[in-house]
Design a protein around this motif. Structure first.
Motif, PDB file in Angstrom:
ATOM      1  N   ASP A 113      -5.061  -6.721   4.089  1.00  0.00           N
ATOM      2  CA  ASP A 113      -3.527  -6.490   3.742  1.00  0.00           C
ATOM      3  C   ASP A 113      -3.596  -5.149   3.103  1.00  0.00           C
ATOM      4  O   ASP A 113      -4.464  -4.654   2.308  1.00  0.00           O
ATOM      5  CB  ASP A 113      -3.044  -7.504   2.711  1.00  0.00           C
ATOM      6  N   ALA A 139       2.802  -4.682   9.769  1.00  0.00           N
ATOM      7  CA  ALA A 139       3.584  -4.612   8.472  1.00  0.00           C
ATOM      8  C   ALA A 139       2.528  -5.170   7.373  1.00  0.00           C
ATOM      9  O   ALA A 139       2.295  -4.803   6.282  1.00  0.00           O
ATOM     10  CB  ALA A 139       4.770  -5.497   8.628  1.00  0.00           C
ATOM     11  N   ARG A 140       1.613  -6.090   7.744  1.00  0.00           N
ATOM     12  CA  ARG A 140       0.793  -6.659   6.949  1.00  0.00           C
ATOM     13  C   ARG A 140      -0.260  -5.662   6.335  1.00  0.00           C
ATOM     14  O   ARG A 140      -0.783  -5.555   5.459  1.00  0.00           O
ATOM     15  CB  ARG A 140      -0.095  -7.951   7.532  1.00  0.00           C
ATOM     16  N   LEU A 142      -0.210  -2.242   6.730  1.00  0.00           N
ATOM     17  CA  LEU A 142       0.308  -1.252   5.967  1.00  0.00           C
ATOM     18  C   LEU A 142       0.667  -1.623   4.597  1.00  0.00           C
ATOM     19  O   LEU A 142       1.112  -2.592   4.189  1.00  0.00           O
ATOM     20  CB  LEU A 142       1.309  -0.896   6.827  1.00  0.00           C
ATOM     21  N   PRO A 144       2.558  -1.260   0.965  1.00  0.00           N
ATOM     22  CA  PRO A 144       4.305  -0.751   1.031  1.00  0.00           C
ATOM     23  C   PRO A 144       4.542   0.871   0.926  1.00  0.00           C
ATOM     24  O   PRO A 144       3.697   1.441   0.067  1.00  0.00           O
ATOM     25  CB  PRO A 144       4.519  -1.496  -0.369  1.00  0.00           C
ATOM     26  N   LEU A 148       5.124   3.839  10.004  1.00  0.00           N
ATOM     27  CA  LEU A 148       4.729   3.448  11.175  1.00  0.00           C
ATOM     28  C   LEU A 148       5.083   4.377  12.395  1.00  0.00           C
ATOM     29  O   LEU A 148       6.545   4.739  12.172  1.00  0.00           O
ATOM     30  CB  LEU A 148       5.051   2.025  11.461  1.00  0.00           C
ATOM     31  N   GLY A 211       9.437  -6.580   8.561  1.00  0.00           N
ATOM     32  CA  GLY A 211       9.127  -5.966   7.268  1.00  0.00           C
ATOM     33  C   GLY A 211       9.222  -4.725   7.195  1.00  0.00           C
ATOM     34  O   GLY A 211       8.515  -3.854   6.163  1.00  0.00           O
ATOM     35  N   PHE A 212       9.776  -3.804   8.106  1.00  0.00           N
ATOM     36  CA  PHE A 212      10.060  -2.489   7.837  1.00  0.00           C
ATOM     37  C   PHE A 212      11.542  -2.065   7.515  1.00  0.00           C
ATOM     38  O   PHE A 212      12.618  -2.833   7.811  1.00  0.00           O
ATOM     39  CB  PHE A 212       9.642  -1.782   9.368  1.00  0.00           C
ATOM     40  N   LYS A 232       7.135   0.650   5.820  1.00  0.00           N
ATOM     41  CA  LYS A 232       6.886  -0.595   5.173  1.00  0.00           C
ATOM     42  C   LYS A 232       7.642  -0.974   4.155  1.00  0.00           C
ATOM     43  O   LYS A 232       7.375  -0.223   3.229  1.00  0.00           O
ATOM     44  CB  LYS A 232       5.169  -0.790   5.094  1.00  0.00           C
TER      45      LYS A 232
END
Ligand SMILES: C[S@@+](CC[C@H](N)C(=O)[O-])C[C@H]1O[C@@H](n2cnc3c(N)ncnc32)[C@H](O)[C@@H]1O
Length: 233
Positions: A113, A139-140, A142, A144, A148, A211-212, A232
């Motif tokens: 992660d 998303a996992r 990258l 926070p 992307l 999650g983006f 992210k």
């Protein structure tokens, strides 16, 4: 042999085998079929993402690693990992770039992660069994705030762009495919997979759900190629 489309049986295995077969002629075909504009699109993606020395970049569905090669030229201190499930595509990429590569399925990435600062996927998302699963995996892995960038042949929406898209797909692509490719079936697949993929707005909505934030889409060539960037959350 027909290469199955999304939702059809044994798809991932057949798609991987197809990319293994087309790997030797892939770069040449790409350049000819897009009149070399493909490299302009990849450069545009990198200029939007602005990778910096020291950052870690995952180039997913990396194929023969054109994005990885351009990214290294832009930021020689970037830590790049190219991942793809076709060994033959990666083999050519490693010969070309001498960069590290990892055989991996985009639907279940073998990375920790928050491992990457940036991720790129060029002309790869369309091939996944479920692109939302691929987005969730991105998303996992990258961190926070990680960025992307996705280039894709999104399904055209307006009637004008559908016309351009249809004319190119039915007139130009089959001719190039027949002349240059050892596997004309690959070009039936290319056309059909574009027509079945998400439109850019649908893809942007999926990125928000997985999650983006700050999801932005641009048309690079009407009816053909779009760019989506996101951060992210
Ligand atoms: C059209 S090529 C794009 C290659 C490269 N990114 C480019 O810009 O030319 C699509 C690539 O996605 C890879 N791919 C398709 N499905 C995949 C999956 N589930 N996991 C990993 N790679 C996949 C294929 O092996 C192929 O190399």
């Amino acid at each position: 042999m027909n290469v199955p489309l999304p939702g059809e049986a044994h798809r991932a295995k057949a798609v991987r085998a197809m990319f293994d077969r087309v790997a030797p002629s892939y770069d040449l075909l790409n350049r000819v079929m897009t009149f070399r504009i493909d490299q302009v699109w990849r450069r545009r993606l990198l200029s939007d993402l602005a990778p910096r020395d020291g950052e870690a970049l995952l180039d997913l569905c990396a194929g023969t690693m054109d994005v990885a090669a351009l990214a290294r030229r832009r930021a020689p201190g970037l830590r790049i990992v190219a991942a793809d499930f076709s060994m033959e595509m990666l083999r050519r990429g490693v010969e070309k770039t001498a960069l590290p590569a990892s055989q991996a399925d985009a639907m279940a990435l073998p990375f920790l992660d928050a491992r990457f600062d940036l991720a790129t996927v060029t002309f790869g998302m369309r091939n996944l069994d479920a692109y939302e699963v691929g987005l969730a995996e991105l998303a996992r892995v990258l961190r926070p705030g990680g960025r992307l960038g996705v280039l894709e042949f999104f399904r055209p929406e307006s009637s004008g762009s559908r016309f351009v898209h249809g004319a190119y797909n039915r007139l130009a692509l089959p001719v190039f495919g027949r002349i240059l490719s050892p596997d004309p079936e690959a070009y039936r697949y290319l056309v059909a997979s574009m027509e079945r993929f998400a439109s850019r707005p649908e893809f942007e909505a999926a990125a928000r759900r997985t999650g983006f934030r700050d999801v932005r889409g641009t048309t690079l060539f009407p009816g053909v190629c779009g760019l989506v960037t996101a951060v992210k959350a």
